[in-house]
Design an enzyme around this catalytic site. Sequence first.
Site, PDB file in Angstrom:
ATOM      1  N   THR A 114       0.642  -2.508   8.587  1.00 28.84           N
ATOM      2  CA  THR A 114      -0.638  -1.944   8.132  1.00 28.84           C
ATOM      3  C   THR A 114      -1.719  -2.181   9.168  1.00 28.84           C
ATOM      4  O   THR A 114      -1.802  -3.271   9.753  1.00 28.84           O
ATOM      5  CB  THR A 114      -1.074  -2.513   6.761  1.00 28.84           C
ATOM      6  OG1 THR A 114      -2.390  -2.026   6.478  1.00 28.84           O
ATOM      7  CG2 THR A 114      -1.070  -4.036   6.708  1.00 28.84           C
ATOM      8  N   SER A 115      -2.559  -1.161   9.378  1.00 31.02           N
ATOM      9  CA  SER A 115      -3.655  -1.286  10.345  1.00 31.02           C
ATOM     10  C   SER A 115      -4.827  -2.053   9.752  1.00 31.02           C
ATOM     11  O   SER A 115      -5.811  -2.308  10.437  1.00 31.02           O
ATOM     12  CB  SER A 115      -4.117   0.106  10.787  1.00 31.02           C
ATOM     13  OG  SER A 115      -4.611   0.827   9.662  1.00 31.02           O
ATOM     14  N   ASP A 172       6.074   4.841  -1.528  1.00 27.84           N
ATOM     15  CA  ASP A 172       7.527   5.032  -1.665  1.00 27.84           C
ATOM     16  C   ASP A 172       8.096   3.878  -2.483  1.00 27.84           C
ATOM     17  O   ASP A 172       7.364   2.962  -2.887  1.00 27.84           O
ATOM     18  CB  ASP A 172       8.194   5.132  -0.276  1.00 27.84           C
ATOM     19  CG  ASP A 172       8.028   3.841   0.545  1.00 27.84           C
ATOM     20  OD1 ASP A 172       8.333   2.746   0.020  1.00 27.84           O
ATOM     21  OD2 ASP A 172       7.587   3.915   1.715  1.00 27.84           O
ATOM     22  N   GLN A 196       0.852  -1.195   0.000  1.00 25.02           N
ATOM     23  CA  GLN A 196       0.000   0.000   0.000  1.00 25.02           C
ATOM     24  C   GLN A 196       0.887   1.244   0.000  1.00 25.02           C
ATOM     25  O   GLN A 196       0.400   2.358  -0.079  1.00 25.02           O
ATOM     26  CB  GLN A 196      -0.888   0.004   1.248  1.00 25.02           C
ATOM     27  CG  GLN A 196      -1.845  -1.168   1.295  1.00 25.02           C
ATOM     28  CD  GLN A 196      -2.470  -1.310   2.682  1.00 25.02           C
ATOM     29  OE1 GLN A 196      -3.472  -0.696   3.004  1.00 25.02           O
ATOM     30  NE2 GLN A 196      -1.848  -2.122   3.521  1.00 25.02           N
ATOM     31  N   ASN A 197       2.188   1.047   0.127  1.00 34.62           N
ATOM     32  CA  ASN A 197       3.102   2.184   0.235  1.00 34.62           C
ATOM     33  C   ASN A 197       3.375   2.795  -1.133  1.00 34.62           C
ATOM     34  O   ASN A 197       3.478   2.097  -2.136  1.00 34.62           O
ATOM     35  CB  ASN A 197       4.417   1.759   0.888  1.00 34.62           C
ATOM     36  CG  ASN A 197       4.196   1.304   2.323  1.00 34.62           C
ATOM     37  OD1 ASN A 197       3.139   1.570   2.884  1.00 34.62           O
ATOM     38  ND2 ASN A 197       5.177   0.634   2.897  1.00 34.62           N
ATOM     39  N   HIS A 254      -1.821   1.279  -4.145  1.00 35.91           N
ATOM     40  CA  HIS A 254      -2.261   2.665  -3.922  1.00 35.91           C
ATOM     41  C   HIS A 254      -1.441   3.674  -4.732  1.00 35.91           C
ATOM     42  O   HIS A 254      -1.426   4.859  -4.398  1.00 35.91           O
ATOM     43  CB  HIS A 254      -2.207   3.017  -2.430  1.00 35.91           C
ATOM     44  CG  HIS A 254      -3.276   2.315  -1.629  1.00 35.91           C
ATOM     45  ND1 HIS A 254      -3.270   2.220  -0.262  1.00 35.91           N
ATOM     46  CD2 HIS A 254      -4.417   1.676  -2.041  1.00 35.91           C
ATOM     47  CE1 HIS A 254      -4.348   1.561   0.151  1.00 35.91           C
ATOM     48  NE2 HIS A 254      -5.047   1.207  -0.907  1.00 35.91           N
TER      49      HIS A 254
HETATM   50  P1  OAD Z   1      -1.796   3.045   9.159  1.00 36.17           P
HETATM   51  O1  OAD Z   1      -1.199   4.311   9.681  1.00 36.17           O
HETATM   52  O2  OAD Z   1      -3.269   2.922   9.122  1.00 36.17           O
HETATM   53  O3  OAD Z   1      -1.243   1.804  10.002  1.00 36.17           O
HETATM   54  C1  OAD Z   1       0.137   1.666  10.288  1.00 36.17           C
HETATM   55  C2  OAD Z   1       0.346   0.369  11.037  1.00 36.17           C
HETATM   56  O4  OAD Z   1       1.756   0.168  11.162  1.00 36.17           O
HETATM   57  C3  OAD Z   1      -0.221   0.351  12.459  1.00 36.17           C
HETATM   58  O5  OAD Z   1      -0.860  -0.896  12.679  1.00 36.17           O
HETATM   59  C4  OAD Z   1       1.025   0.495  13.334  1.00 36.17           C
HETATM   60  O6  OAD Z   1       0.895  -0.191  14.593  1.00 36.17           O
HETATM   61  C5  OAD Z   1       2.066  -0.179  12.483  1.00 36.17           C
HETATM   62  N1  OAD Z   1       3.441   0.282  12.731  1.00 36.17           N
HETATM   63  C6  OAD Z   1       3.890   1.527  13.030  1.00 36.17           C
HETATM   64  N2  OAD Z   1       5.223   1.549  13.148  1.00 36.17           N
HETATM   65  C7  OAD Z   1       5.649   0.268  12.929  1.00 36.17           C
HETATM   66  C8  OAD Z   1       6.912  -0.370  12.938  1.00 36.17           C
HETATM   67  N3  OAD Z   1       8.039   0.298  13.169  1.00 36.17           N
HETATM   68  N4  OAD Z   1       6.952  -1.693  12.678  1.00 36.17           N
HETATM   69  C9  OAD Z   1       5.808  -2.412  12.436  1.00 36.17           C
HETATM   70  N5  OAD Z   1       4.588  -1.856  12.427  1.00 36.17           N
HETATM   71  C10 OAD Z   1       4.507  -0.538  12.676  1.00 36.17           C
HETATM   72  O7  OAD Z   1      -1.147   2.835   7.706  1.00 36.17           O
HETATM   73  P2  OAD Z   1      -1.597   1.881   6.492  1.00 36.17           P
HETATM   74  O8  OAD Z   1      -2.263   0.650   6.999  1.00 36.17           O
HETATM   75  O9  OAD Z   1      -0.420   1.750   5.601  1.00 36.17           O
HETATM   76  O10 OAD Z   1      -3.732   5.132   1.428  1.00 36.17           O
HETATM   77  O11 OAD Z   1      -2.675   2.793   5.778  1.00 36.17           O
HETATM   78  C11 OAD Z   1      -3.373   2.275   4.670  1.00 36.17           C
HETATM   79  C12 OAD Z   1      -3.663   3.371   3.676  1.00 36.17           C
HETATM   80  O12 OAD Z   1      -4.290   4.479   4.329  1.00 36.17           O
HETATM   81  C13 OAD Z   1      -2.423   3.983   3.054  1.00 36.17           C
HETATM   82  O13 OAD Z   1      -1.935   3.240   1.961  1.00 36.17           O
HETATM   83  C14 OAD Z   1      -2.921   5.329   2.603  1.00 36.17           C
HETATM   84  C15 OAD Z   1      -3.763   5.715   3.793  1.00 36.17           C
HETATM   85  O14 OAD Z   1      -4.828   6.561   3.510  1.00 36.17           O
HETATM   86  C16 OAD Z   1      -3.672   6.024   0.427  1.00 36.17           C
HETATM   87  O15 OAD Z   1      -2.941   6.993   0.454  1.00 36.17           O
HETATM   88  C17 OAD Z   1      -4.563   5.691  -0.715  1.00 36.17           C
END
Ligand code: OAD
Length: 233
Positions: free
Chosen positions: A176-177, A94, A91-92, A109
């Site tokens: 990812t959450s 980068d 989903q990243n 994404h």
């Molecule tokens: P979120 O910010 O929703 O979730 C990030 C997850 O990573 C959480 O579960 C954290 O606990 C975990 N996390 C944080 N730091 C970490 C680390 N060092 N090691 C392991 N886990 C860690 O981000 P995404 O799930 O990526 O979409 O969000 C999904 C989408 O929402 C993104 O792709 C973006 C956003 O809107 C678009 O831009 C279309």
Amino acid sequence: MAERARKRIVVLSGSGLSAESGLPTFRDAAGLWNQYSWVELASPDGWRERPELVLAFYNERRSKAWAAQPNAAHRAIASLERHFDVSVVTQNVDNLHERAGSARVLHVHGELAFARGTGPSRKRYRIDGAPIELGQKCDEGTQLRPDIVWFGEETQHMDEARALVEAADKMLVVGTSLTVYPAAGLVDVARREADKVLNVIEIDEVPSGFRFERGPATQVIPRVVDAWTREVA
Ligand code: OAD
């Protein structure tokens, strides 16, 4: 002797994987959507209303992503390719998976590395780390925008991603959450007998059949990769 068929692994990654490379997540306390409005910055309406703000936001994210380096978790994921048939569904936006050496990466994404016009054409233009300015046009004369999937827009490569997950022997979900669909729904199509691991720091609900490994990806992922590699090496 014939080589044994390689086991298939799908990695589904999110912003937490790049957190330790210095790039922000979205929903953690310091996450982007707790500081900025996604309606203004990540929706077709926001783009129509204030394109200059949207371009500035993604230009900054692009320059930060280009200054960042892949971390130990990105590198460990890339190293799986020595022993497994690996596909990364991310989903990243980068390019840290690619820079760590992963060969097959589907960006569901979109990607900061590309721009596209605002007309019906889906033609993409590689810009790498360069900014997009207001007034810059595509071949067809429409304003360039980031090739990022905004809320309300169609997620990319989902059919291929689903097929890969359905066929996978192992699935590694990291950073990812699992709140944004349809990408989050990929965990539900994994085979029941597949070996499934989830690594995040916080999650509302661990999907069924997944082993939960809580902790920073740079510590957890190399350990998971070592264990999987020892199974086949
Ligand atoms: P979120 O910010 O929703 O979730 C990030 C997850 O990573 C959480 O579960 C954290 O606990 C975990 N996390 C944080 N730091 C970490 C680390 N060092 N090691 C392991 N886990 C860690 O981000 P995404 O799930 O990526 O979409 O969000 C999904 C989408 O929402 C993104 O792709 C973006 C956003 O809107 C678009 O831009 C279309």
